[in-house]
Design a protein around this motif. Structure first.
Motif: not given
Length: 577
Positions: A190-217
């Motif tokens: 049983m196999g599946a291919h995850l689109s890399w957009e999944w990782a990009e969306n996950l990164r944005q979802a996690l980084v946005e709360p940080m940017l609200a209080t801390d200007p990091v990259e």
């Protein structure tokens, strides 16, 4: 000016001048030394705290990435256990509909499919690649042996069928799991291919709360130090910085370094560690912050300490001048009288006879000066202690916040029970202990009967109420040594250590009866009768099976659970073999 310089000459300076200069010099040295020590200690502690915060952010991002891949891998493992997967040709329409539904619910899946033991795709989402030979693909070869998470790669077979959005090529992550028949023989993957957009969306979802209080990259690097996630201008570049090298050496932390753009950044770094069911992808997470911004609080602290030191020095210098004049006044009056008398001025006379009284008064005044300096030193010491107390308080607050984050990471938000991650970690530890002691290890997996119908008929709030009710009932029944966790949507598990088959089956029956006897759960204007099906497994873990034991226990318990479902639900089934 010449007169002032003449008065400052050693042989020309009077007692008041010497006292004033001495007091001022001592004040400058004392205040300067204490200010330097306070500034150095507080600045270093503050810099360490900033680095720890960036390191914690990198660790959290790496863990979330691992958790996302772990959940997708569990999707494949669960699909591989579904009835009908062992005969995909006969169930082609049903499986294709199921895969399409999964893609609809989780758009991150670019492709889902089943390949037979020879590597021929039997059924796939939207019919893509059906009949294609994928035996040479890494996901199929690795998936035949064990659950597999692959590294990021460009799409090959799907590149033309699923064009990438934008200018970048379609990039995928593979997840796969073996399909076994009733005898444990691998009959497909049983196999599946995850689109890399999944990782990009996950990164944005996690980084946005940080940017609200801390200007990091935030940057994600693959095992070759190529930037795979981050600001668009950096993607695809090889990054050779000390933080990336430290991760390759097996470390995590924070470092002040110069990046290829010539700027200095404080960078927190951490590796992705994978999970018990799959090895790490070898990615690196970097969270950087411009050094000027990162150390702005330190610069402000130094400025405040400098201003306070200058103000204290000025006050003490003025005080020293006044004290010098007061202390030297009696001797000065005596010297003036002596000079007037030597010049034979009319009316010149000595002050009132005091004998050694002036010497005693001078000694007392000098003693008062020392007392004043000691008091000022105590005040500065108190200021230092207060600053250290603030630093310790901030450290305690950070430790408490980290402890709260750790509790949240191990707890299911809806039911308050242990979550799947904590349950998996505890199961791995207990399997290791059982392998050392030879004592049996039992696992009960419970699933709420007809839970989907409850959600469909009464809505998700009703489903949440049922989950909370079942959790409360189960908590009252399990023993103190058992671990109760919610490991899925409507699925619970109980880990019973040092427990044999008969005792585990009795525990499972008590759990089932308790839920049934708890009565209907009120949902709005209606009431829902709730029952559970239970799968039980008991094993003795041998030394060579410790790594695979958690996976085997879960698979056997799930198999018993599905048998309970097939045999009518609201019953307990015990795994055999």
């Amino acid at each position: 000016m010449a007169k002032l310089l003449e008065r400052l000459r050693p042989r020309s300076a009077g007692l008041r001048t010497w006292l004033g200069l001495t007091y001022g010099l001592m004040t400058v040295v004392l205040v300067g030394a204490l200010s330097f020590l306070v500034e150095r200690a507080a600045s270093q502690k503050l810099q360490d705290d900033i680095g720890l915060r960036l390191q914690a952010n990198a660790l959290a991002l790496a863990d979330h990435m691992d958790e996302g891949l772990y959940e997708r891998l569990n999707d494949m493992r669960a699909l591989a256990l579904l009835p009908g997967v062992d005969d995909p040709v006969a169930n082609q329409a049903l499986l294709r509909d199921l895969f399409d539904l999964m893609q609809l619910n989780y758009p991150d899946y670019a492709w889902i499919g089943v390949a037979d033991a020879s590597g021929r795709v039997q059924v796939a989402s939207r019919g893509l690649l059906e009949g294609v030979d994928v035996s040479a693909r890494p996901w199929f070869q690795a998936g035949r042996k064990e659950p597999h998470v692959g590294d990021l790669h460009e799409a090959r077979l799907l590149a033309e069928l699923l064009p990438s959005s934008g200018q970048e090529p379609l990039r995928l992550i593979d997840v796969s799991a073996p399909i076994h028949d009733d005898h444990g023989v691998v009959i497909g993957v049983m196999g599946a291919h995850l689109s890399w957009e999944w990782a990009e969306n996950l990164r944005q979802a996690l980084v946005e709360p940080m940017l609200a209080t801390d200007p990091v990259e935030v940057f994600f690097l693959d095992k070759d130090n190529i930037i795979i996630l981050g600001p668009p201008a950096w993607r695809g570049q090889r990054l050779e910085v000390p933080s990336a090298a430290a991760v390759r050496a097996g470390r995590r932390g924070a470092v002040l370094e110069t990046w290829p753009d010539g700027q200095r950044y404080l960078t927190g770094y951490a590796p992705t560690l994978g999970r018990n069911t799959f090895e790490s992808t070898g990615w690196t997470v970097l969270v950087r912050k411009d050094a000027a911004l990162a150390f702005a609080p330190i610069a402000e602290l130094r400025r405040q300490i400098l201003l306070a030191s200058a103000a204290l020095t000025l006050v003490f210098l003025l005080l020293g001048g006044v004290m010098g004049r007061l202390i030297g006044a009696p001797l000065h009056s005596l010297s003036v009288a002596a000079r007037r008398m030597q010049a034979r001025e009319p009316g010149a006379r000595f002050p009132r006879e005091r004998g050694y009284r002036e010497a005693r008064e001078l000694t007392g005044a000098l003693r008062g000066l020392v007392d004043d300096l000691t008091q000022h030193e105590r005040e500065l010491t108190q200021v230092t202690a207060e600053l250290e107390q603030r630093v310790r308080q901030r450290t305690v607050e950070l430790s408490e916040a980290n402890a709260q984050l750790e509790v949240l990471a191990m707890t299911d938000a809806l039911t308050g029970l242990a979550n799947r991650r904590h349950f998996g970690d505890q199961l791995a530890r207990e399997a290791t202990r059982a392998g050392d002691t030879g004592r049996p290890l039992s696992l009960c997996v419970l699933d709420i009967d007809h839970f989907k119908a409850i959600n469909d008929q009464h809505g998700h709030p009703a489903g949440d109420a049922v989950l909370r009710r079942v959790a409360l009932v189960l908590e009252e029944v399990v023993r103190g040594s058992d671990l109760l966790a919610r490991i899925g949507g409507e699925e619970f598990a109980v880990l019973a250590v040092d427990t044999g088959m008969a005792e585990a089956a009795q525990l499972a029956e008590r759990l089932r009866v308790a839920v049934e006897r708890a009565g209907p759960v009120p949902v709005g204007h209606a009431a829902v009768m709730v029952t559970v099906s239970v799968g039980v497994v008991t094993r003795r873990v041998h030394a060579g099976e410790v790594v695979k034991a958690p996976e085997h226990l879960l698979a056997a318990a799930d198999d018993a659970l599905y048998r309970a479902k097939r045999n009518g639900r609201n019953r307990v089934e015990v795994a055999t073999g």
